[in-house]
Design a protein around this motif. Structure first.
Motif, mmCIF file in Angstrom:
data_model
loop_
_atom_site.group_PDB
_atom_site.id
_atom_site.type_symbol
_atom_site.label_atom_id
_atom_site.label_comp_id
_atom_site.label_asym_id
_atom_site.label_seq_id
_atom_site.Cartn_x
_atom_site.Cartn_y
_atom_site.Cartn_z
ATOM 1 N N GLU A 186 3.313 9.156 9.711
ATOM 2 C CA GLU A 186 1.870 9.380 9.563
ATOM 3 C C GLU A 186 1.513 9.556 8.096
ATOM 4 O OE1 GLU A 186 3.756 11.314 11.569
ATOM 5 O OE2 GLU A 186 3.279 10.216 13.413
ATOM 6 N N ASN A 187 2.335 10.319 7.407
ATOM 7 C CA ASN A 187 2.016 10.561 6.004
ATOM 8 C C ASN A 187 2.134 9.271 5.202
ATOM 9 O OD1 ASN A 187 1.220 12.469 3.979
ATOM 10 N ND2 ASN A 187 3.254 12.178 3.088
ATOM 11 N N LEU A 188 3.180 8.519 5.471
ATOM 12 C CA LEU A 188 3.338 7.251 4.751
ATOM 13 C C LEU A 188 2.145 6.344 5.030
ATOM 14 C CD1 LEU A 188 7.142 6.510 5.146
ATOM 15 C CD2 LEU A 188 5.904 7.441 3.183
ATOM 16 N N ARG A 189 1.712 6.344 6.286
ATOM 17 C CA ARG A 189 0.565 5.522 6.634
ATOM 18 C C ARG A 189 -0.671 5.979 5.836
ATOM 19 N NH1 ARG A 189 -1.614 7.099 11.952
ATOM 20 N NH2 ARG A 189 -2.638 8.476 10.466
ATOM 21 N N ASP A 190 -0.869 7.294 5.822
ATOM 22 C CA ASP A 190 -2.019 7.809 5.067
ATOM 23 C C ASP A 190 -1.950 7.419 3.601
ATOM 24 O OD1 ASP A 190 -2.863 8.925 7.358
ATOM 25 O OD2 ASP A 190 -2.595 11.010 6.746
ATOM 26 N N ILE A 191 -0.753 7.569 3.024
ATOM 27 C CA ILE A 191 -0.602 7.240 1.602
ATOM 28 C C ILE A 191 -1.040 5.801 1.354
ATOM 29 C CG2 ILE A 191 1.078 6.809 -0.220
ATOM 30 C CD1 ILE A 191 2.693 9.080 0.709
ATOM 31 N N LEU A 192 -0.539 4.915 2.180
ATOM 32 C CA LEU A 192 -0.879 3.506 1.975
ATOM 33 C C LEU A 192 -2.357 3.259 2.206
ATOM 34 C CD1 LEU A 192 2.256 1.802 3.504
ATOM 35 C CD2 LEU A 192 1.573 1.896 1.102
ATOM 36 N N PHE A 225 2.034 6.274 -8.286
ATOM 37 C CA PHE A 225 0.773 7.029 -8.308
ATOM 38 C C PHE A 225 0.439 7.593 -6.936
ATOM 39 C CE2 PHE A 225 -1.613 7.170 -12.195
ATOM 40 C CZ PHE A 225 -0.794 6.434 -13.019
ATOM 41 N N ALA A 226 0.646 6.766 -5.911
ATOM 42 C CA ALA A 226 0.307 7.201 -4.566
ATOM 43 C C ALA A 226 1.141 8.422 -4.186
ATOM 44 C CB ALA A 226 0.544 6.061 -3.585
ATOM 45 N N THR A 227 2.423 8.379 -4.531
ATOM 46 C CA THR A 227 3.295 9.506 -4.218
ATOM 47 C C THR A 227 2.821 10.772 -4.916
ATOM 48 O OG1 THR A 227 5.120 7.961 -4.059
ATOM 49 C CG2 THR A 227 5.691 10.281 -4.277
ATOM 50 N N LEU A 228 2.514 10.627 -6.194
ATOM 51 C CA LEU A 228 2.059 11.792 -6.951
ATOM 52 C C LEU A 228 0.819 12.404 -6.324
ATOM 53 C CD1 LEU A 228 2.371 10.950 -10.743
ATOM 54 C CD2 LEU A 228 3.575 12.656 -9.398
ATOM 55 N N THR A 229 -0.181 11.568 -6.053
ATOM 56 C CA THR A 229 -1.445 12.092 -5.539
ATOM 57 C C THR A 229 -1.224 12.783 -4.206
ATOM 58 O OG1 THR A 229 -2.360 10.088 -6.463
ATOM 59 C CG2 THR A 229 -3.844 11.472 -5.191
ATOM 60 N N ASN A 230 -0.456 12.140 -3.343
ATOM 61 C CA ASN A 230 -0.208 12.712 -2.031
ATOM 62 C C ASN A 230 0.494 14.059 -2.156
ATOM 63 O OD1 ASN A 230 1.808 12.932 0.476
ATOM 64 N ND2 ASN A 230 -0.064 11.875 1.091
ATOM 65 N N LEU A 231 1.461 14.098 -3.066
ATOM 66 C CA LEU A 231 2.207 15.334 -3.266
ATOM 67 C C LEU A 231 1.274 16.446 -3.718
ATOM 68 C CD1 LEU A 231 5.052 16.387 -3.159
ATOM 69 C CD2 LEU A 231 5.340 15.736 -5.538
ATOM 70 N N PHE A 232 0.398 16.106 -4.655
ATOM 71 C CA PHE A 232 -0.501 17.129 -5.178
ATOM 72 C C PHE A 232 -1.415 17.658 -4.090
ATOM 73 C CE2 PHE A 232 -0.233 14.992 -9.554
ATOM 74 C CZ PHE A 232 0.956 15.644 -9.793
ATOM 75 N N TYR A 233 -1.988 16.750 -3.319
ATOM 76 C CA TYR A 233 -2.877 17.193 -2.251
ATOM 77 C C TYR A 233 -2.100 18.049 -1.258
ATOM 78 C CZ TYR A 233 -6.593 13.883 -3.572
ATOM 79 O OH TYR A 233 -7.594 13.198 -4.214
ATOM 80 N N SER A 234 -0.896 17.585 -0.903
ATOM 81 C CA SER A 234 -0.144 18.316 0.115
ATOM 82 C C SER A 234 0.254 19.691 -0.375
ATOM 83 C CB SER A 234 1.123 17.564 0.502
ATOM 84 O OG SER A 234 0.903 16.198 0.546
#
Ligand SMILES: Nc1ncnc2c1ncn2[C@@H]1O[C@H](COP(=O)(O)OP(=O)(O)OP(=O)(O)O)[C@@H](O)[C@H]1O
Ligand SMILES: Nc1ncnc2c1ncn2[C@@H]1O[C@H](COP(=O)(O)OP(=O)(O)OP(=O)(O)O)[C@@H](O)[C@H]1O
Ligand SMILES: [Mg+2]
Ligand SMILES: [Mg+2]
Lengths: 333, 505, 320, 333
Positions: free
Chosen positions: A56-62, A293-302
């Motif tokens: 789910e998280n990977l899907r959201d990231i994409l 970038f996507a990983t970074l942003t997701n990490l920050f939000y999470s």
């Protein structure tokens, strides 16, 4: 002076004697340094946030990065061709606004999509004319056109959001095929097509040539004006399409979105390792940059990082990554 | 009009003006189909400009240009290309970030079902390499190649495009003897196939050897165009420079002084292997070798431009740390004139500023322009550079004049050790004599000079000693009074593998 | 906590009315921007009110940039064309000086609405009024945010896990919102599990909300500080069982409250607040008494509360 | 070898025939095209807004653009040296925050000013190291450092404004000398000093050289690393100083200012006619670019143009101006 036959073996031996001149390891290191960074980041993310690798998280990231990814794909072409496009944010907003506005006024999301793409193409043609025909520096040209395009988007929408209630409008972004959300499929397909276009066709080769040495390209008979213009048109199309996708995802089209999308897309392309000087780079590099970038942003939000720490962490990681990249390149030279 | 008109190219009253400066005025040029046509003239005579008008790189300000009877309008290289005219330009037109192979196929890639046909191109590339006798790995990036390797690629590109007319601007300037021979062979093959060839060269021997017709340009006008048989070397020179130049240059007769430079154990991983050289004041040491034999890299190492090189350096008998930065070497009194003008000049700057770059008139932080101009003009005059052009951006100068600016800039340091890489590349026969003589003059004034040139005759004319390079080693050291100090013997040594002969350990 | 040093250097007396007839007022109306429907409604109302009282009114578009707004005020003062400023600040601190020193020096009356000026954004009630100005009209002061948070607490006797989505840091609304949200720390059973600043746009709010929900599957409530963002939150939350509290009360939000998409929405009254701010100047010129602080949440336009819920949504009319 | 005397007259005859080689007209047109644009704009402004040329209005224009002008001056150096600096906005905000914060905590505006300038210098040194020593592409390097610097400004100020009540803090921006407001004097002095530095000193020439041909500069023995770093340090200093000036003007220092200042400064430099490729340009060009932008903004404010029309008008005028410039340059070639 008829010794050429002597020379050939002599030189061949010479090359044979130093096969390690272009030893592959450092090159591999430098070519793929950013993949290493990405892997390290993903590892870090998984440690800090165990749910990171969940489907789910990977899907959201994409999903969240589909739009900026599509814009970055266009930007890859522009940058490799030796150009620059600051107007993609405005075109993205125009695409979002027009697709929602036209959907509301005609009742057909398809007409909305077509109108948005048409608007994007017009923006691209204008940029192409400015840069390729009038020879205006692409930085100023697209800064100026961004201003105009943005003004038009506000005018068209009367500075208000177009809220679309028609559920069909959301089909584009909300449907799935074979269990994979459509936008992710679109992202994958555009990247593959873009990658093939750039790496494996005459057109792609010509784009590298005009970016690497404009004059050489011109002298060897390439239609540099048309080629240059074409990348702006493509980028305009893609940006407007990205705007449409996001409008469909959100059910709203409004003119005030996309302020950071140009800089983000450029950063993605360059962090991936494509050079701003033009003539070098690849689509897969932008894919890597996008994922970083996507990983970074997701990490920050999470992680609920506050804005200031987000800024510091993002900047630091980008700098570390490009410093590593630059170091591994220099080691090779 | 018949299928193959008698004239491949016809120019009538061609005229080109650059911001008020007339580069070509009223030139008439007729090139017959199937012939080899040479254009010669001094630096700045307008040869490149005229070729530019023919190839469509430039648009004429007056007059007409016809290719195979079709009037061309200029300003668009596609136009003449579609008529079968292919040009190889004087300025290198490589795309630095693309591979050698991709550069050869620039603008002429082969495709299959819409995609690049890599296999076919690779095969064709290797064929071309064979044909031209070149060994450049297809995947090497153009930016990693030496100037001569790039020049060969450029010729490969010209050959590959299979034009009915091939226009070459100084194709041999960056080539060594051996590649020249190969090129001559290729040109002969092409002519046999019926290709018309127009080329510019400052090497009168090759002009006389290859051409069917020779046209001499001077100050933008055609002085005389006539069949090869009507020309001799002296008449050519006389038409070009308006006087006779009988000898390239004379070796200095002065005695060599103290040892100035002694370097040993000079190595750079994979390129240079344990090279030693000693140069005394007043001496000129020549370096010769085949393309890629390491001469440039050796000079760069001495000049501090190869930070990862190693070696031991003694200057005026004093042991000095190995220079790892250009400024270090300059401070020690070692300067190098780089082999590529593009590399070493700031094209947008005027000649005076280029001359003074990295140096000071010594009066505080402010520029003293009038003094700068005076001194730059004086040194420039030494290399026959006209004072009036000091203020122009270097970009606007012809190739030969750029070379003179470069030489003057470095000679202006009044160095103890003067390392010169390809000093005569692209300069006309009159100026060539000037340049070589000025090197002798510099040596007479006490400098230690090391010079490389792909033109062996030139090196042999001025050098007191010659080091022959092969594969990054010195395979032979020959003094001027040695019987081996002659073209044949030197070339033979140059072809050695470097292993059979004893390296200069 | 705001780092605000004492700001009481301004003269705290309102200047005498420069004209005596409201029709002689030449008003410079400083809008925070023009590019959203909230501001469009305000501007529309401003022109209407000016017509009603017969005054001249020019609109300045602050482009959501505090310095732009400052420059515009400076220029308006220089031009000498105006005798009253009606101001919706982008940043109450940057324009403090010019409104409390320079404007009075040039005999220009100042009426402020929407955001308090001079570091008063986190003050309560009457204290949001800056002496020297004619009035302050507000409906999104710290009190309102506190009431909003209290409303959430009251509605969930068993406690809840909460996510907050705000505008950018340093924005006065963000500061008030987060300040008020501290009440959750003291309330039994409540926990703020996620909190994200955005740039007020829909896509950013969508991304933030989606990731929040993903990372905190047990979240019960998301509070969103602006309807524009809430639209993204609603889309991101989709069918998940999460209550969404909105601040904004535009047409869309009331529709969502009615259909159950939103738990509640705090009303904002762009037309009312603009009208009050301009009329306050007119009244002052007329010699009438003007309240220092006009509290919009007590406005007659509202049915006694600014919180629209499914039960009372019929009593509300959206102003934009 | 005494033939130069022979050769010289032979060549000199050639020149004698064409003494008018550098005919001035077309060059003048292209060199000064932007001045023409400025004059036209001023004329237009005077017609549309009669108060435009009043001393008060001119004073306001200059005061409002002092900060961006100072930043653009630094940017001129960076761009001519072949670089790029996106971090000036963040450094500007840091300067504003630190000057106000330190003034509050120490009670001395002078200490505040020094601290801000020190902070700016540190930012510049970091950028210099990243670009010149680690060889990171300046675009990414300064995008990354901008993020970090901005985060630090937020952290330092605890995401709140520093409102300074000390009247001395405002002296810098609010005082006058000989009837001219201090900031305008400062702007004039920095531009004159910058112009002299660039056009008339060895340092300036070296900056052109590293921008025009990095390798040639290095082969000439210039300290290219130090020179490159120095322009970033200068720019950092100037940006922080600009922030201090604006904090003093407004009486507040906070971290969220300066978002557009980097792009504005770059646009000013380029509209003036300095090339993004490096090695070309001049300080006076940036002054012209600054005045063009200042005139436009002032005109828009005075006319109460709404944002969408402003965007369209601004973009169009910029495009027209650079198209004219590009046209007149091409005509020359
Ligand atoms: N782009 C340009 N702008 C201004 N002047 C130019 C330009 N190109 C060439 N010129 C001038 O035109 C004249 C002819 O130059 P051209 O390059 O044709 O000479 P050339 O005969 O090829 O010389 P060389 O043997 O040195 O290459 C020279 O005086 C040169 O300075
Ligand atoms: N820093 C380096 N790292 C790796 N290879 C290098 C480096 N510098 C030069 N080379 C390679 O080493 C070889 C020697 O080149 P060099 O330019 O010194 O030869 P040269 O004798 O001057 O020949 P040319 O006639 O081409 O000028 C070339 O193949 C070149 O590509
Ligand atoms: Mg030439
Ligand atoms: Mg060489």
């Amino acid at each position: 002076m008829n010794q050429p036959t002597d020379l050939t073996p002599a030189l061949a031996t010479g090359t044979g004697a130093e096969p390690d001149r272009a030893a592959p390891e450092p090159q591999v290191l430098s070519r793929f340094a950013m993949i290493g960074v990405l892997v390290a980041l993903v590892a870090l993310a998984t440690i800090l946030y165990p749910g990171f690798l969940s489907p789910e998280n990977l899907r959201d990231i994409l999903l969240q990065n589909t739009a900026v990814g599509i814009v970055a794909l266009g930007m890859t072409f522009v940058i490799i061709s030796g150009g620059f496009d600051l107007s993609v944010g405005a075109t993205y907003a125009l695409g979002a606004t027009v697709s929602a506005g036209v959907t509301i006024s005609t009742g057909s999301p398809n007409v909305g999509l077509l109108a948005a793409i048409g608007a994007g193409a017009v923006c691209g043609v204008v940029n192409g004319l400015l840069v390729a025909r009038l020879n205006i520096n692409p930085f100023v040209a697209t800064l100026g056109s961004a201003s105009v395009i943005s003004g038009i988007a506000y005018l068209y929408s009367n500075s208000a959001p177009f809220i679309v209630s028609d559920p069909n409008f959301k089909v584009l972004a909300r449907s799935s095929m074979a269990g994979i959300p459509t936008p992710i499929l679109i992202l994958a397909v555009t990247f593959v097509v873009g990658g093939v276009l750039l790496a494996m066709t005459r057109y792609g080769r010509n784009i590298y040539a005009i970016g690497g040495n404009h004059e050489a390209a011109w002298l060897s008979g390439l239609r540099v004006t048309d080629l240059t213009a074409s990348v702006y048109v493509m980028t305009g199309l893609l940006a407007a399409f990205a705007g449409t996708l996001d409008a469909s995802r959100l059910g709203v089209g409004q003119a005030d979105v996309g302020a950071n999308i140009a800089l983000d897309a450029i950063a993605i392309v360059i962090v991936g390792g494509t050079s701003l000087r033009g003539g070098e780079g690849a689509v897969w590099r932008s894919a890597v940059g996008l994922l970083i970038f996507a990983t970074l942003t997701n990490l920050f939000y999470s992680l609920n990082l506050s804005q200031n720490w987000q800024l510091i962490a993002k900047g630091t990681i980008v700098l570390l990554a490009v410093a590593l990249d630059s170091w591994s390149r220099n080691r090779r030279a | 009009m018949s299928k193959t008109p008698a004239h491949a190219i016809v120019c009538r009253g061609a005229r080109k003006v650059f911001s008020g400066a007339v580069a070509v005025h009223g030139a008439d040029l007729e090139v017959r189909t199937g012939e080899v046509h040479a254009l010669v003239g001094e630096n700045g005579a307008g040869k490149s400009t005229l070729l530019g008008l023919v190839s469509g790189r430039l648009a004429a300000d007056g007059g007409t240009v016809e290719v195979f009877g079709h009037r061309t309008h200029g300003g668009n290289p596609r136009e003449s290309r579609e008529r079968g005219l292919v040009a190889v330009y004087q300025e290198l037109t490589m795309v630095p970030g693309l591979s050698a192979e991709a550069n050869v196929f620039l603008g002429q890639v082969q495709t299959r079902r819409g995609l690049l046909d890599r296999r076919r191109m690779r095969r064709r590339y290797l064929e071309l390499c064979d044909e031209l006798d070149i060994q450049i790995p297809p995947t090497t990036l153009a930016r990693d190649l030496s100037v001569s390797q790039q020049q060969m690629l450029e010729i490969m590109r010209g050959v590959e495009s299979d034009g009915r007319i091939l226009v070459l601007d100084e194709p041999t300037a960056a080539l060594a003897e051996h590649e020249r021979e190969t090129l001559y062979r290729v040109l002969r093959t092409l002519t046999a196939r019926g290709t018309t060839i127009v080329f510019v060269s400052h090497n009168l021997d090759e002009v006389l050897a290859l051409s069917d017709t020779i046209t001499v340009l001077r100050d933008g006008q055609v002085v005389r165009s006539a069949a090869r048989v009507e020309w001799t070397r002296p008449t050519l020179i006389e038409h070009m420079v308006g006087r006779t130049v009988d000898q390239l240059a004379e070796r200095g007769t002065h005695d060599a002084g103290e040892e100035v430079l002694h370097a040993e154990g000079v190595s750079l991983h994979g390129v240079l292997h344990d090279i030693a050289v000693t140069v005394r004041a007043g001496e000129i040491v020549g370096l010769w070798g085949l393309v890629g034999s390491g001469r440039t890299t050796f000079l760069r190492s001495l000049a501090g431009a190869e930070p990862s090189s190693t070696g031991r350096l003694r200057l005026h008998g004093k042991q000095l740390p190995w220079p790892r930065a250009v400024r270090r070497a300059i401070a020690d009194g070692i300067v190098m004139v780089p082999e590529s003008r593009k590399q070493a000049l700031v094209m947008g700057m005027d000649a005076t500023s280029n001359y003074w770059l990295g140096r000071t008139t010594g009066r505080g932080p402010f520029l003293d322009r009038s003094r700068e101009r005076t001194e730059a003009g004086d040194t420039g005059a030494f290399f026959a550079f006209r004072r009036a052009r000091l203020g122009e951006p270097v970009r606007n100068l012809s190739g030969g004049n750029q070379q003179k600016v470069l030489l003057a800039k470095w000679a202006g340091h009044r160095p103890a050790v003067f390392l010169v890489d390809e000093p005569t590349r692209g300069i006309d026969i009159g100026a060539k004599a000037e340049v070589l003589s000025s090197l002798v003059e510099l040596a007479r004034e006490g400098a230690a000079v090391v010079v490389t040139s792909s033109e062996l005759e030139e090196v042999l004319a001025v050098a007191n000693r010659l080091l022959v390079f092969a594969h990054g080693r010195v395979v032979r050291e020959i003094a001027a009074d040695d019987p081996e100090f002659a073209v044949d013997a030197v070339v033979r040594h140059g072809f050695s593998t470097g292993a059979t002969h004893e390296p200069a350990h | 906590s705001t780092g605000v040093s004492d700001s009481a250097t301004a003269s705290d007396k309102i200047i005498d009315a420069p004209v005596s007839d409201p029709a002689d007022l030449k008003i410079a109306y400083f809008s925070a921007g023009t590019s959203n429907s909230y501001l469009q409604a305000s501007i529309d109302e401003a022109k209407k009110v000016a017509d009603e009282i017969g005054a001249d009114l020019d609109v300045f578009d602050g482009e959501f940039n505090a310095q732009t707004q400052f420059d515009q005020m400076q220029q308006a003062l220089t031009s000498g064309k105006y005798n009253a400023f009606v101001v919706e600040p982008n940043d109450g601190n940057l324009v403090c000086d010019i409104l409390t020193h320079d404007a009075p020096d040039e005999d220009v009356l100042v009426s402020v609405f929407n955001l308090p000026i001079c570091g008063r954004a986190t003050k309560l009630g009457e204290d949001t009024y800056q002496p020297g100005t004619v009035t302050y009209v507000g409906g999104q002061t710290l009190d309102v945010y506190q009431a909003w948070v209290q409303d959430v607490i009251d509605a969930h006797p068993d406690g809840a896990k909460i996510g907050l989505i705000s505008g950018p840091d340093l924005n006065a609304n963000t500061i008030c919102f987060l300040e008020a949200a501290k009440a959750f720390d003291d309330a039994d059973g409540f926990e703020v599990v996620a909190q994200q600043a955005t740039d007020y746009t829909t896509p950013k709010a969508f991304d933030a909300a989606q990731t929040m929900v993903q990372a905190n599957p047990d979240m019960d409530i998301i509070m969103s500080n602006f309807s524009g963002m809430t639209r993204g939150v609603v889309e991101a939350v989709e069918s998940k069982d999460i209550e969404i509290y909105d601040f904004g009360g535009d047409e869309w939000a009331l529709g969502q409250v009615e259909s159950g998409g939103l738990a509640s929405s705090v009303m904002m009254l762009p037309r009312q607040e603009t009208r009050e701010a301009i009329e306050a100047v007119a009244d002052y010129v007329d010699g009438k008494d003007v309240a220092a602080f006009i509290n919009l949440t007590k406005s007659d336009e509202l049915p006694g509360t600014p919180f629209a819920t499914a039960d009372n949504v019929g009593d509300f009319t959206a102003e934009y």
